[in-house]
Design a protein around this motif. Structure first.
Motif, PDB file in Angstrom:
ATOM      1  N   GLU A 187      -9.885   7.398  -1.660  1.00 31.37           N
ATOM      2  CA  GLU A 187      -9.980   6.832  -0.265  1.00 31.37           C
ATOM      3  C   GLU A 187      -9.118   7.675   0.974  1.00 31.37           C
ATOM      4  OE1 GLU A 187      -9.153   2.414   1.513  1.00 31.37           O
ATOM      5  OE2 GLU A 187      -8.756   2.786  -0.636  1.00 31.37           O
ATOM      6  N   HIS A 188      -7.747   7.881   0.648  1.00 28.04           N
ATOM      7  CA  HIS A 188      -7.005   8.540   1.396  1.00 28.04           C
ATOM      8  C   HIS A 188      -6.806  10.075   1.170  1.00 28.04           C
ATOM      9  CE1 HIS A 188      -5.929   4.650   2.870  1.00 28.04           C
ATOM     10  NE2 HIS A 188      -5.734   4.353   1.618  1.00 28.04           N
ATOM     11  N   ARG A 189      -7.920  10.659   0.968  1.00 29.35           N
ATOM     12  CA  ARG A 189      -7.828  12.176   0.213  1.00 29.35           C
ATOM     13  C   ARG A 189      -7.267  13.071   1.347  1.00 29.35           C
ATOM     14  NH1 ARG A 189     -12.042  15.325  -3.487  1.00 29.35           N
ATOM     15  NH2 ARG A 189     -11.016  17.503  -3.448  1.00 29.35           N
ATOM     16  N   ALA A 190      -7.551  13.083   2.642  1.00 28.33           N
ATOM     17  CA  ALA A 190      -6.990  13.686   3.736  1.00 28.33           C
ATOM     18  C   ALA A 190      -5.563  13.839   3.893  1.00 28.33           C
ATOM     19  CB  ALA A 190      -7.870  13.364   4.884  1.00 28.33           C
ATOM     20  N   TYR A 191      -5.216  12.511   3.490  1.00 23.97           N
ATOM     21  CA  TYR A 191      -3.591  12.483   3.545  1.00 23.97           C
ATOM     22  C   TYR A 191      -2.905  13.535   2.356  1.00 23.97           C
ATOM     23  CZ  TYR A 191       0.996  10.339   2.452  1.00 23.97           C
ATOM     24  OH  TYR A 191       2.321  10.349   1.987  1.00 23.97           O
ATOM     25  N   PHE A 192      -3.568  12.965   1.256  1.00 24.51           N
ATOM     26  CA  PHE A 192      -2.938  13.726   0.140  1.00 24.51           C
ATOM     27  C   PHE A 192      -3.221  15.080   0.135  1.00 24.51           C
ATOM     28  CE2 PHE A 192      -3.444   9.194  -1.749  1.00 24.51           C
ATOM     29  CZ  PHE A 192      -2.298   9.213  -2.004  1.00 24.51           C
ATOM     30  N   GLU A 193      -4.105  15.771   0.621  1.00 23.13           N
ATOM     31  CA  GLU A 193      -4.451  17.023   0.913  1.00 23.13           C
ATOM     32  C   GLU A 193      -3.368  17.910   1.733  1.00 23.13           C
ATOM     33  OE1 GLU A 193      -8.433  17.435   2.073  1.00 23.13           O
ATOM     34  OE2 GLU A 193      -9.266  17.718   0.035  1.00 23.13           O
ATOM     35  N   ASN A 194      -2.994  17.134   2.774  1.00 23.41           N
ATOM     36  CA  ASN A 194      -1.878  17.617   3.744  1.00 23.41           C
ATOM     37  C   ASN A 194      -0.572  17.361   2.986  1.00 23.41           C
ATOM     38  OD1 ASN A 194      -3.493  18.082   5.653  1.00 23.41           O
ATOM     39  ND2 ASN A 194      -3.388  15.957   6.757  1.00 23.41           N
ATOM     40  N   LEU A 195      -0.332  16.451   2.207  1.00 22.45           N
ATOM     41  CA  LEU A 195       0.990  16.287   1.431  1.00 22.45           C
ATOM     42  C   LEU A 195       1.271  17.386   0.521  1.00 22.45           C
ATOM     43  CD1 LEU A 195       3.237  14.661   0.478  1.00 22.45           C
ATOM     44  CD2 LEU A 195       1.836  13.368  -1.122  1.00 22.45           C
TER      45      LEU A 195
ATOM     46  N   LEU B  40       0.930  -1.301   0.057  1.00 28.43           N
ATOM     47  CA  LEU B  40      -0.086  -0.034   0.010  1.00 28.43           C
ATOM     48  C   LEU B  40       0.865   1.425  -0.145  1.00 28.43           C
ATOM     49  CD1 LEU B  40      -2.449   1.397   0.182  1.00 28.43           C
ATOM     50  CD2 LEU B  40      -2.628   1.075   2.541  1.00 28.43           C
ATOM     51  N   GLU B  41       1.914   1.522   0.751  1.00 32.39           N
ATOM     52  CA  GLU B  41       2.786   2.368   0.785  1.00 32.39           C
ATOM     53  C   GLU B  41       3.343   2.611  -0.412  1.00 32.39           C
ATOM     54  OE1 GLU B  41       6.975   4.071   2.968  1.00 32.39           O
ATOM     55  OE2 GLU B  41       5.979   2.093   3.600  1.00 32.39           O
ATOM     56  N   VAL B  42       3.863   1.569  -1.235  1.00 30.55           N
ATOM     57  CA  VAL B  42       4.190   1.825  -2.887  1.00 30.55           C
ATOM     58  C   VAL B  42       3.116   2.422  -3.605  1.00 30.55           C
ATOM     59  CG1 VAL B  42       5.146   0.646  -4.722  1.00 30.55           C
ATOM     60  CG2 VAL B  42       6.064   0.009  -2.563  1.00 30.55           C
ATOM     61  N   GLU B  43       2.032   2.087  -3.441  1.00 30.31           N
ATOM     62  CA  GLU B  43       0.919   2.244  -4.149  1.00 30.31           C
ATOM     63  C   GLU B  43       0.523   3.890  -4.133  1.00 30.31           C
ATOM     64  OE1 GLU B  43      -1.935  -0.569  -3.309  1.00 30.31           O
ATOM     65  OE2 GLU B  43      -1.151  -2.000  -5.062  1.00 30.31           O
ATOM     66  N   LEU B  44       0.540   3.966  -2.716  1.00 27.71           N
ATOM     67  CA  LEU B  44       0.226   5.456  -2.201  1.00 27.71           C
ATOM     68  C   LEU B  44       1.452   6.518  -2.729  1.00 27.71           C
ATOM     69  CD1 LEU B  44      -0.692   4.961   1.418  1.00 27.71           C
ATOM     70  CD2 LEU B  44      -2.140   5.804  -0.350  1.00 27.71           C
ATOM     71  N   ARG B  45       2.555   6.084  -2.694  1.00 25.73           N
ATOM     72  CA  ARG B  45       3.797   7.127  -3.464  1.00 25.73           C
ATOM     73  C   ARG B  45       3.338   7.109  -5.031  1.00 25.73           C
ATOM     74  NH1 ARG B  45       7.447   7.885   0.460  1.00 25.73           N
ATOM     75  NH2 ARG B  45       7.725   6.482   2.080  1.00 25.73           N
ATOM     76  N   GLN B  46       3.043   5.925  -5.691  1.00 29.97           N
ATOM     77  CA  GLN B  46       2.736   6.035  -6.947  1.00 29.97           C
ATOM     78  C   GLN B  46       1.644   6.859  -7.476  1.00 29.97           C
ATOM     79  OE1 GLN B  46       1.822   2.136  -8.693  1.00 29.97           O
ATOM     80  NE2 GLN B  46       3.085   2.766 -10.593  1.00 29.97           N
ATOM     81  N   ALA B  47       0.737   6.745  -6.479  1.00 29.61           N
ATOM     82  CA  ALA B  47      -0.612   7.821  -6.871  1.00 29.61           C
ATOM     83  C   ALA B  47      -0.217   9.165  -6.780  1.00 29.61           C
ATOM     84  CB  ALA B  47      -1.644   7.331  -5.919  1.00 29.61           C
TER      85      ALA B  47
ATOM     86  N   SER C 123      -4.905   4.702  -9.084  1.00 27.55           N
ATOM     87  CA  SER C 123      -4.650   5.828  -8.412  1.00 27.55           C
ATOM     88  C   SER C 123      -5.420   6.763  -7.977  1.00 27.55           C
ATOM     89  CB  SER C 123      -3.578   6.585  -9.383  1.00 27.55           C
ATOM     90  OG  SER C 123      -2.142   6.107  -9.511  1.00 27.55           O
ATOM     91  N   TYR C 124      -6.472   7.014  -9.079  1.00 28.96           N
ATOM     92  CA  TYR C 124      -7.693   7.722  -8.735  1.00 28.96           C
ATOM     93  C   TYR C 124      -8.565   7.142  -7.340  1.00 28.96           C
ATOM     94  CZ  TYR C 124     -12.108  10.347  -9.609  1.00 28.96           C
ATOM     95  OH  TYR C 124     -13.121  11.350  -9.469  1.00 28.96           O
TER      96      TYR C 124
ATOM     97  N   VAL D 245      -8.654  19.441  -6.327  1.00 33.94           N
ATOM     98  CA  VAL D 245      -9.909  19.786  -6.675  1.00 33.94           C
ATOM     99  C   VAL D 245     -10.681  18.494  -7.246  1.00 33.94           C
ATOM    100  CG1 VAL D 245      -9.223  22.273  -7.089  1.00 33.94           C
ATOM    101  CG2 VAL D 245      -9.088  20.638  -9.069  1.00 33.94           C
ATOM    102  N   GLY D 246     -11.842  18.561  -7.407  1.00 27.88           N
ATOM    103  CA  GLY D 246     -12.592  17.270  -8.099  1.00 27.88           C
ATOM    104  C   GLY D 246     -12.875  16.291  -7.011  1.00 27.88           C
ATOM    105  N   GLY D 247     -13.129  15.160  -7.723  1.00 25.37           N
ATOM    106  CA  GLY D 247     -13.390  13.997  -6.562  1.00 25.37           C
ATOM    107  C   GLY D 247     -14.954  13.828  -6.286  1.00 25.37           C
ATOM    108  N   ARG D 248     -15.698  14.758  -6.732  1.00 29.62           N
ATOM    109  CA  ARG D 248     -17.164  14.478  -6.352  1.00 29.62           C
ATOM    110  C   ARG D 248     -17.592  13.364  -7.476  1.00 29.62           C
ATOM    111  NH1 ARG D 248     -19.096  20.517  -7.321  1.00 29.62           N
ATOM    112  NH2 ARG D 248     -18.103  20.266  -9.205  1.00 29.62           N
ATOM    113  N   PRO D 249     -18.800  12.675  -6.929  1.00 26.43           N
ATOM    114  CA  PRO D 249     -19.300  11.677  -7.791  1.00 26.43           C
ATOM    115  C   PRO D 249     -19.451  11.844  -9.265  1.00 26.43           C
ATOM    116  CG  PRO D 249     -20.293  11.721  -5.788  1.00 26.43           C
ATOM    117  CD  PRO D 249     -19.444  13.003  -5.719  1.00 26.43           C
TER     118      PRO D 249
END
Length: 218
Positions: free
Chosen positions: A55-63, A22-29, A49-50, A72-76
């Motif tokens: 799924e982990h939007r809060a983490y990526f927003e901080n990053l 999962l760590e590898v996939e998160l970095r790749q995303a 990646s999408y 931006v985006g990501g709504r249904p």
């Protein structure tokens, strides 16, 4: 942010998952979004990646927030995720013809959207010749060479702003203007095209008047 990542990995392991993978996939995303600027859920190779970014939007927003960007985006109904600078840089690195093509694309998208000429993916179709004609009409400038236009569009394609469909001839191609365009080029930026045209037209008129006066004096 490192602690947030460790927490995600630990939770994955605790639930019987593969935290290391999962760590590898998160970095790749994160790398995929950073390189592309916009990811579309239905594009080939983007869904993994999408989904992770959502799924982990809060983490990526901080990053990305630490780097001066917001997601931006990501709504249904969006079907896309993108990165935009929190504060616009003082100087833009785009060349004049690139900026004008981008503004013309945005303008065409806006007008086509109002005419309901949009497909199920939120894209607007336009052929290359029509685009070049609109460029001439709206900017009052000579159209760029086809080879130069392709160079510009390649950069925009890599950022997720357009799709290009070749017709077997570099002079004949179709463009699909993608829904990231109005996110990248807002209303204020769009208004700058009209301002540029107005200044250019005024300068041209002034030059013609000076030429006429000089001819009359001679």
């Amino acid at each position: 942010m490192l602690r947030d990542l460790e927490k995600i990995i630990d939770e994955c392991d605790a639930n019987g998952g593969d935290g290391e993978r999962l760590e590898v996939e998160l970095r790749q995303a994160a790398q995929n979004l950073w390189r592309a600027q916009f990811l579309y859920r239905d594009d080939f190779g983007s869904k993994g990646s999408y989904d992770l970014l959502l799924e982990h939007r809060a983490y990526f927003e901080n990053l990305f927030g630490a780097l001066g960007y917001r997601i931006v985006g990501g709504r249904p109904d969006d079907r896309l995720l993108g990165l935009l600078a929190t504060d616009l840089p003082a100087r833009q690195t785009m060349k004049l013809d690139e900026s004008l093509v981008l503004l013309v694309l945005r303008l065409y998208y806006e007008e086509a959207f109002k005419r309901y000429e949009i497909n199920d993916n939120g894209e607007v179709e336009v052929d290359g010749e029509t685009l070049l004609q609109v460029y001439e009409d709206r900017t009052r400038r000579i159209r760029p060479l086809v080879t130069r236009l392709h160079e510009i569009l390649t950069g925009f394609r890599q950022r997720g702003l357009v799709r290009v469909e070749d017709q077997g001839d570099s002079r004949s191609f179709k463009l699909y203007l993608r829904p990231a365009l109005p996110m990248v080029v807002g209303e204020e930026t769009l208004a700058s095209l009209d301002e540029f045209i107005a200044k250019g037209t005024a300068a041209q008129a002034g030059g013609q008047q000076d030429h006429s006066n000089a001819a009359a004096a001679s």
